[in-house]
Design a protein around this motif. Sequence first.
Motif, PDB file in Angstrom:
ATOM      1  N   LEU A   1     -41.987  37.211  45.359  1.00  9.88           N
ATOM      2  CA  LEU A   1     -43.410  37.473  45.081  1.00  9.88           C
ATOM      3  C   LEU A   1     -44.083  36.331  44.331  1.00  9.88           C
ATOM      4  O   LEU A   1     -43.500  35.762  43.409  1.00  9.88           O
ATOM      5  CB  LEU A   1     -43.550  38.755  44.260  1.00  9.88           C
ATOM      6  CG  LEU A   1     -43.199  40.051  44.980  1.00  9.88           C
ATOM      7  CD1 LEU A   1     -43.233  41.218  43.993  1.00  9.88           C
ATOM      8  CD2 LEU A   1     -44.167  40.293  46.135  1.00  9.88           C
TER       9      LEU A   1
ATOM     10  N   VAL B   1     -44.829  46.344  35.912  1.00  9.37           N
ATOM     11  CA  VAL B   1     -44.068  47.144  36.874  1.00  9.37           C
ATOM     12  C   VAL B   1     -44.299  48.620  36.610  1.00  9.37           C
ATOM     13  O   VAL B   1     -44.369  49.051  35.459  1.00  9.37           O
ATOM     14  CB  VAL B   1     -42.551  46.867  36.735  1.00  9.37           C
ATOM     15  CG1 VAL B   1     -41.754  47.708  37.725  1.00  9.37           C
ATOM     16  CG2 VAL B   1     -42.252  45.398  36.966  1.00  9.37           C
TER      17      VAL B   1
ATOM     18  N   LEU C   1     -39.580  41.948  34.104  1.00  5.97           N
ATOM     19  CA  LEU C   1     -39.981  41.040  35.175  1.00  5.97           C
ATOM     20  C   LEU C   1     -41.250  40.307  34.762  1.00  5.97           C
ATOM     21  O   LEU C   1     -41.844  40.636  33.743  1.00  5.97           O
ATOM     22  CB  LEU C   1     -40.227  41.865  36.442  1.00  5.97           C
ATOM     23  CG  LEU C   1     -38.940  42.470  37.019  1.00  5.97           C
ATOM     24  CD1 LEU C   1     -39.237  43.728  37.803  1.00  5.97           C
ATOM     25  CD2 LEU C   1     -38.227  41.429  37.886  1.00  5.97           C
TER      26      LEU C   1
ATOM     27  N   VAL D   1     -42.841  48.323  46.664  1.00  4.86           N
ATOM     28  CA  VAL D   1     -41.437  48.052  46.975  1.00  4.86           C
ATOM     29  C   VAL D   1     -40.710  49.373  47.216  1.00  4.86           C
ATOM     30  O   VAL D   1     -40.708  50.261  46.360  1.00  4.86           O
ATOM     31  CB  VAL D   1     -40.762  47.289  45.801  1.00  4.86           C
ATOM     32  CG1 VAL D   1     -39.331  46.921  46.162  1.00  4.86           C
ATOM     33  CG2 VAL D   1     -41.562  46.035  45.447  1.00  4.86           C
TER      34      VAL D   1
ATOM     35  N   LEU E   1     -42.827  50.326  42.269  1.00  7.98           N
ATOM     36  CA  LEU E   1     -41.525  50.654  42.846  1.00  7.98           C
ATOM     37  C   LEU E   1     -41.546  52.103  43.320  1.00  7.98           C
ATOM     38  O   LEU E   1     -41.646  53.021  42.499  1.00  7.98           O
ATOM     39  CB  LEU E   1     -40.408  50.465  41.809  1.00  7.98           C
ATOM     40  CG  LEU E   1     -40.275  49.073  41.182  1.00  7.98           C
ATOM     41  CD1 LEU E   1     -39.182  49.091  40.097  1.00  7.98           C
ATOM     42  CD2 LEU E   1     -39.941  48.027  42.246  1.00  7.98           C
TER      43      LEU E   1
ATOM     44  N   VAL F   1     -46.336  45.389  40.364  1.00  8.16           N
ATOM     45  CA  VAL F   1     -45.254  45.752  41.281  1.00  8.16           C
ATOM     46  C   VAL F   1     -45.047  47.253  41.169  1.00  8.16           C
ATOM     47  O   VAL F   1     -44.784  47.767  40.076  1.00  8.16           O
ATOM     48  CB  VAL F   1     -43.958  44.996  40.924  1.00  8.16           C
ATOM     49  CG1 VAL F   1     -42.786  45.518  41.732  1.00  8.16           C
ATOM     50  CG2 VAL F   1     -44.137  43.492  41.136  1.00  8.16           C
TER      51      VAL F   1
ATOM     52  N   TYR G   1     -33.764  42.049  42.178  1.00  4.47           N
ATOM     53  CA  TYR G   1     -34.385  40.901  41.511  1.00  4.47           C
ATOM     54  C   TYR G   1     -34.482  39.705  42.460  1.00  4.47           C
ATOM     55  O   TYR G   1     -35.421  38.915  42.371  1.00  4.47           O
ATOM     56  CB  TYR G   1     -33.637  40.571  40.214  1.00  4.47           C
ATOM     57  CG  TYR G   1     -34.007  41.558  39.104  1.00  4.47           C
ATOM     58  CD1 TYR G   1     -33.816  42.920  39.277  1.00  4.47           C
ATOM     59  CD2 TYR G   1     -34.583  41.123  37.912  1.00  4.47           C
ATOM     60  CE1 TYR G   1     -34.167  43.829  38.289  1.00  4.47           C
ATOM     61  CE2 TYR G   1     -34.940  42.025  36.908  1.00  4.47           C
ATOM     62  CZ  TYR G   1     -34.734  43.376  37.111  1.00  4.47           C
ATOM     63  OH  TYR G   1     -35.111  44.270  36.130  1.00  4.47           O
TER      64      TYR G   1
ATOM     65  N   SER H   1     -36.263  46.804  49.621  1.00  5.31           N
ATOM     66  CA  SER H   1     -35.626  46.186  48.454  1.00  5.31           C
ATOM     67  C   SER H   1     -34.203  45.716  48.733  1.00  5.31           C
ATOM     68  O   SER H   1     -33.444  45.472  47.814  1.00  5.31           O
ATOM     69  CB  SER H   1     -35.632  47.181  47.305  1.00  5.31           C
ATOM     70  OG  SER H   1     -35.108  48.400  47.756  1.00  5.31           O
TER      71      SER H   1
ATOM     72  N   TRP I   1     -44.097  40.404  36.264  1.00  2.44           N
ATOM     73  CA  TRP I   1     -45.310  41.153  36.588  1.00  2.44           C
ATOM     74  C   TRP I   1     -45.239  42.529  35.926  1.00  2.44           C
ATOM     75  O   TRP I   1     -44.153  43.028  35.665  1.00  2.44           O
ATOM     76  CB  TRP I   1     -45.417  41.381  38.103  1.00  2.44           C
ATOM     77  CG  TRP I   1     -45.077  40.209  38.935  1.00  2.44           C
ATOM     78  CD1 TRP I   1     -45.934  39.251  39.406  1.00  2.44           C
ATOM     79  CD2 TRP I   1     -43.772  39.839  39.422  1.00  2.44           C
ATOM     80  NE1 TRP I   1     -45.241  38.320  40.144  1.00  2.44           N
ATOM     81  CE2 TRP I   1     -43.923  38.651  40.174  1.00  2.44           C
ATOM     82  CE3 TRP I   1     -42.504  40.393  39.298  1.00  2.44           C
ATOM     83  CZ2 TRP I   1     -42.851  38.008  40.788  1.00  2.44           C
ATOM     84  CZ3 TRP I   1     -41.430  39.763  39.904  1.00  2.44           C
ATOM     85  CH2 TRP I   1     -41.618  38.579  40.643  1.00  2.44           C
TER      86      TRP I   1
ATOM     87  N   LEU J   1     -37.557  40.541  44.554  1.00  6.25           N
ATOM     88  CA  LEU J   1     -38.808  40.331  43.817  1.00  6.25           C
ATOM     89  C   LEU J   1     -39.094  38.847  43.576  1.00  6.25           C
ATOM     90  O   LEU J   1     -40.245  38.455  43.414  1.00  6.25           O
ATOM     91  CB  LEU J   1     -38.783  41.102  42.490  1.00  6.25           C
ATOM     92  CG  LEU J   1     -38.711  42.629  42.651  1.00  6.25           C
ATOM     93  CD1 LEU J   1     -38.602  43.303  41.288  1.00  6.25           C
ATOM     94  CD2 LEU J   1     -39.927  43.167  43.402  1.00  6.25           C
ATOM     95  N   ASP J   2     -38.050  38.026  43.573  1.00  3.18           N
ATOM     96  CA  ASP J   2     -38.246  36.578  43.427  1.00  3.18           C
ATOM     97  C   ASP J   2     -39.190  36.009  44.484  1.00  3.18           C
ATOM     98  O   ASP J   2     -39.759  34.935  44.303  1.00  3.18           O
ATOM     99  CB  ASP J   2     -36.902  35.838  43.580  1.00  3.18           C
ATOM    100  CG  ASP J   2     -36.143  35.777  42.265  1.00  3.18           C
ATOM    101  OD1 ASP J   2     -36.731  36.098  41.218  1.00  3.18           O
ATOM    102  OD2 ASP J   2     -34.946  35.404  42.302  1.00  3.18           O
TER     103      ASP J   2
END
Length: 324
Positions: free
Chosen positions: A41, A72, A68, A5, A50, A48, A35, A103, A70, A38-39
């Motif tokens: 995914l 990160v 989150l 991301v 970043l 994830v 957020y 993002s 996942w 990321l929803d």
Amino acid sequence: MKALVLIGGFGTRLRPVTYTVPKQLIPIAGKPMLYHVLDLLPPDVEEVVLATGYKSDIVDAYVRGHPLRWPVRTVPEAQPLGTGGGMKNAADGMSDPFFLLNSDVIADIDMAALARRQADRGGVGVMTLAEVEDTRPYGVAALGEADRITGFVEKPEPERAPSHWINAGVAVYRREVLDAIPPGRPVSFEQEVVPQLLDRGLYGLRLSGYWDDAGTPERLLRSQRLLFDGGRGGKGALPTGCFGSGPVAVMTGATVRGASFGRYVTVGPGAIVESGAYVENSILMDGARVDRDATVIGSLLGPRSRVHPGHRVTGQVLGEHGEA
Ligand code: GDD
Ligand code: MG
């Protein structure tokens, strides 16, 4: 699959707010822009990553404080490396293939379908494409047989745009794409690398749902409308003791008693809207305060900013501690 991301831009088009807050943490329809991105995914994403830069510490602290689903990892860059440089910097251990997400895109995208398209077509990747009228702020694709991308121009003058299908900022790529990025210097992925990938087979996936890039004040508010209308802004119910229509997303610790709301409002954490005030089509960030009988329409109020009693603010962006 992992997801890379990109989150290191300066957010210049959202200044003065982005002088103190990275744009990805601006709340839209009740939660930070990042957020919502990321929803998209799938739950089985392995990690994830970043790729951060500007205000990396703030992003990192936020994702740690608001976990989150996942694992990160933030990979900051010491100096701005551009989109391609940011990808290269975060390339270690990337899956093959991987998802790439800007993002700041608010969209309705079936990521599983995107991954399937890549597996079916082969080639180095599939880029989602949105159809827009004004292509100037975007990367524009020329499309051939089976939606193979045959040309790509980043931010062209209108007469040089090959179509109205633009890079929607969400894609799936084979890992070899990361090898095509020159190391150790700033690189624009879209300008320098994408054109070189075309010979290896890059495909488009045309989107039909809503899409927007939330990177300017106008588009940020348009994205908020899309999210509420698409059912992604929570219930949006008018808070008790308030008047008007909504939808309104009231975040933790906000106080809104006796206020009136038009459509599409986020009241950020700890923000205050006093009685007799009216707010419509706006975002109030952390601790922003709208005093008695003030009116706020089509505006972004930065953290701890304040609109004084009886004042009227329309189409404005106030930075942190800004006053009107
Ligand atoms: N790590 C890192 N480093 N990330 C960066 C950098 C950098 O130097 N510069 C920008 N980014 C991140 C931004 O935070 C954003 O999430 C993403 O990369 C894209 O940057 P933007 O600045 O928002 O680019 P854009 O909107 O002008 O254009 C891009 O997005 C369009 C779709 O919204 C391009 O990818 C276009 O081709 C595309 O159409
Ligand atoms: Mg953008």
